[in-house]
Design a protein around this motif. Structure first.
Motif, mmCIF file in Angstrom:
data_model
loop_
_atom_site.group_PDB
_atom_site.id
_atom_site.type_symbol
_atom_site.label_atom_id
_atom_site.label_comp_id
_atom_site.label_asym_id
_atom_site.label_seq_id
_atom_site.Cartn_x
_atom_site.Cartn_y
_atom_site.Cartn_z
ATOM 1 N N LEU A 98 72.186 25.585 13.333
ATOM 2 C CA LEU A 98 72.807 24.971 14.728
ATOM 3 C C LEU A 98 71.788 25.114 15.709
ATOM 4 N N ASP A 99 71.888 24.024 16.715
ATOM 5 C CA ASP A 99 70.816 24.068 17.798
ATOM 6 C C ASP A 99 71.287 24.803 18.822
ATOM 7 N N ILE A 100 70.508 26.159 19.241
ATOM 8 C CA ILE A 100 70.989 27.097 20.065
ATOM 9 C C ILE A 100 70.825 26.345 21.209
ATOM 10 N N ASP A 101 70.066 25.426 21.672
ATOM 11 C CA ASP A 101 69.969 25.176 22.999
ATOM 12 C C ASP A 101 71.230 24.236 23.469
ATOM 13 N N SER A 102 72.285 23.914 22.509
ATOM 14 C CA SER A 102 73.311 23.183 22.960
ATOM 15 C C SER A 102 74.566 24.091 23.115
ATOM 16 N N VAL A 103 74.346 25.483 23.210
ATOM 17 C CA VAL A 103 75.423 26.461 23.154
ATOM 18 C C VAL A 103 75.993 26.182 24.500
ATOM 19 N N GLN A 104 77.171 26.034 24.717
ATOM 20 C CA GLN A 104 77.555 26.048 26.180
ATOM 21 C C GLN A 104 78.350 27.276 26.670
ATOM 22 N N VAL A 105 78.544 27.524 27.966
ATOM 23 C CA VAL A 105 79.502 28.541 28.331
ATOM 24 C C VAL A 105 80.650 27.987 28.492
ATOM 25 N N SER A 106 81.524 28.787 28.271
ATOM 26 C CA SER A 106 83.140 28.297 28.409
ATOM 27 C C SER A 106 83.610 29.556 28.985
ATOM 28 N N ARG A 107 84.996 29.292 29.528
ATOM 29 C CA ARG A 107 86.003 30.204 29.951
ATOM 30 C C ARG A 107 87.044 30.145 29.233
ATOM 31 N N ASP A 108 87.183 29.412 28.253
ATOM 32 C CA ASP A 108 88.476 29.148 27.558
ATOM 33 C C ASP A 108 88.623 30.467 26.504
ATOM 34 N N TYR A 109 88.433 31.672 26.836
ATOM 35 C CA TYR A 109 88.865 32.801 25.837
ATOM 36 C C TYR A 109 89.035 33.972 26.825
ATOM 37 N N SER A 110 89.688 34.723 26.104
ATOM 38 C CA SER A 110 90.350 36.205 26.761
ATOM 39 C C SER A 110 89.251 37.150 27.104
ATOM 40 N N ASP A 111 89.503 38.015 28.093
ATOM 41 C CA ASP A 111 88.805 38.800 28.609
ATOM 42 C C ASP A 111 88.172 39.844 27.620
ATOM 43 N N ALA A 112 89.333 40.173 26.601
ATOM 44 C CA ALA A 112 88.812 40.961 25.611
ATOM 45 C C ALA A 112 87.428 40.516 24.486
ATOM 46 N N MET A 113 87.319 39.008 24.612
ATOM 47 C CA MET A 113 86.402 38.442 23.802
ATOM 48 C C MET A 113 84.951 38.283 24.754
ATOM 49 N N ALA A 114 85.080 38.273 25.728
ATOM 50 C CA ALA A 114 84.245 37.765 26.767
ATOM 51 C C ALA A 114 82.832 38.439 26.555
ATOM 52 N N PRO A 115 82.781 39.617 26.639
ATOM 53 C CA PRO A 115 81.508 40.634 26.433
ATOM 54 C C PRO A 115 80.698 40.284 25.139
ATOM 55 N N PHE A 116 81.537 39.701 24.233
ATOM 56 C CA PHE A 116 80.802 39.700 22.671
ATOM 57 C C PHE A 116 80.354 38.205 22.406
ATOM 58 N N LEU A 117 80.692 37.321 23.378
ATOM 59 C CA LEU A 117 80.079 35.897 23.168
ATOM 60 C C LEU A 117 79.050 35.527 23.943
ATOM 61 N N LYS A 118 78.160 34.591 23.081
ATOM 62 C CA LYS A 118 77.114 34.295 23.705
ATOM 63 C C LYS A 118 77.014 32.604 24.310
ATOM 64 N N GLY A 119 78.208 31.919 23.755
ATOM 65 C CA GLY A 119 78.597 30.633 24.282
ATOM 66 C C GLY A 119 79.439 29.975 22.920
ATOM 67 N N GLU A 120 79.576 28.778 23.032
ATOM 68 C CA GLU A 120 80.159 27.975 22.195
ATOM 69 C C GLU A 120 79.499 26.659 21.924
ATOM 70 N N TRP A 121 79.916 26.130 20.708
ATOM 71 C CA TRP A 121 79.396 24.628 20.376
ATOM 72 C C TRP A 121 80.903 23.817 20.563
ATOM 73 N N VAL A 122 80.967 22.919 21.099
ATOM 74 C CA VAL A 122 82.244 21.960 21.075
ATOM 75 C C VAL A 122 82.326 21.388 19.980
ATOM 76 N N LEU A 123 82.946 21.404 18.954
ATOM 77 C CA LEU A 123 82.918 20.616 17.562
ATOM 78 C C LEU A 123 83.952 19.158 17.862
ATOM 79 N N ASP A 124 85.041 19.196 18.558
ATOM 80 C CA ASP A 124 86.026 18.159 18.794
ATOM 81 C C ASP A 124 86.559 18.522 20.135
ATOM 82 N N ALA A 125 86.418 17.822 20.939
ATOM 83 C CA ALA A 125 86.761 17.927 22.462
ATOM 84 C C ALA A 125 88.038 17.607 22.402
ATOM 85 N N ALA A 126 88.570 16.404 21.562
ATOM 86 C CA ALA A 126 90.132 16.127 21.650
ATOM 87 C C ALA A 126 90.878 16.785 21.370
ATOM 88 N N THR A 127 90.603 17.791 20.277
ATOM 89 C CA THR A 127 91.489 18.937 19.770
ATOM 90 C C THR A 127 90.985 20.236 20.445
#
Length: 176
Positions: free
Chosen positions: A127-156
């Motif tokens: 996986l291309d680490i440079d294409s990791v995006q920061v998102s706010r679509d996750y819980s506060d409990a999860m936030a401190p443990f995430l570096k970001g995300e890759w969008v696999l399918d924007a439609a879904t």
């Protein structure tokens, strides 16, 4: 015959040399897996010590510890604490232990090893680490443990979230 250069290379007078090009993988190697909620996550392969498939009865429950911990297991003479990663990340549904094996991803830092029990492992992927995006679509409990995300399918709205294994290991939640 053995001294014949054509014999050693496998190229005869009537054969053209074929060069096989190897593809160089792009990005970094990651392990992809799902937790009980159905969310997909990834961990960098460099942070993973080993992957263990254990029968639930081989994980020994320990009283008076965090409810996030399923217990301990003995792997090659080393005791490893095993945690329900889904619950640790804030999902209310605990992992079902009514199955033949539980996949456990062992992560380690400076001699501290922790097993992260997951629902199932997908496999490894570059996986291309440079294409990791920061998102706010996750819980506060999860936030401190995430570096970001890759969008696999924007439609879904399907994404692959990148976890920080060091933040998980250092978390104060284990003392609760």
């Amino acid at each position: 015959m053995i001294g014949n250069p054509d014999f050693q290379t496998g190229i005869g007078q009537d054969q053209a040399p074929e060069l096989q090009e190897l593809e160089t993988p792009e990005g970094e190697l990651h392990l992809r897996f799902y937790v009980t909620s159905g969310d997909e996550f990834a961990l960098p392969a460099t942070g993973i010590r080993r992957i263990i498939e254990q029968a639930p009865d081989r994980i020994t429950p320990v009283p008076n510890v965090s409810p996030l911990l399923l217990g301990t297991l003995n792997e090659q003479g080393r005791v490893i604490w095993v945690a329900d990663l889904g619950q640790f990340l804030g999902h209310p549904k605990p992992m079902s232990t009514d199955r033949a094996e539980i996949p456990v991803i062992a992560v380690e830092e400076q001699g501290t090893m922790l097993g992260l029990a997951v629902d199932h492992i997908v496999g490894t992927d570059w996986l291309d680490i440079d294409s990791v995006q920061v998102s706010r679509d996750y819980s506060d409990a999860m936030a401190p443990f995430l570096k970001g995300e890759w969008v696999l399918d924007a439609a879904t709205n399907r994404s692959l979230r990148l976890l920080d294994h060091l933040a998980i290991l250092r978390s104060a939640r284990w003392a609760a």
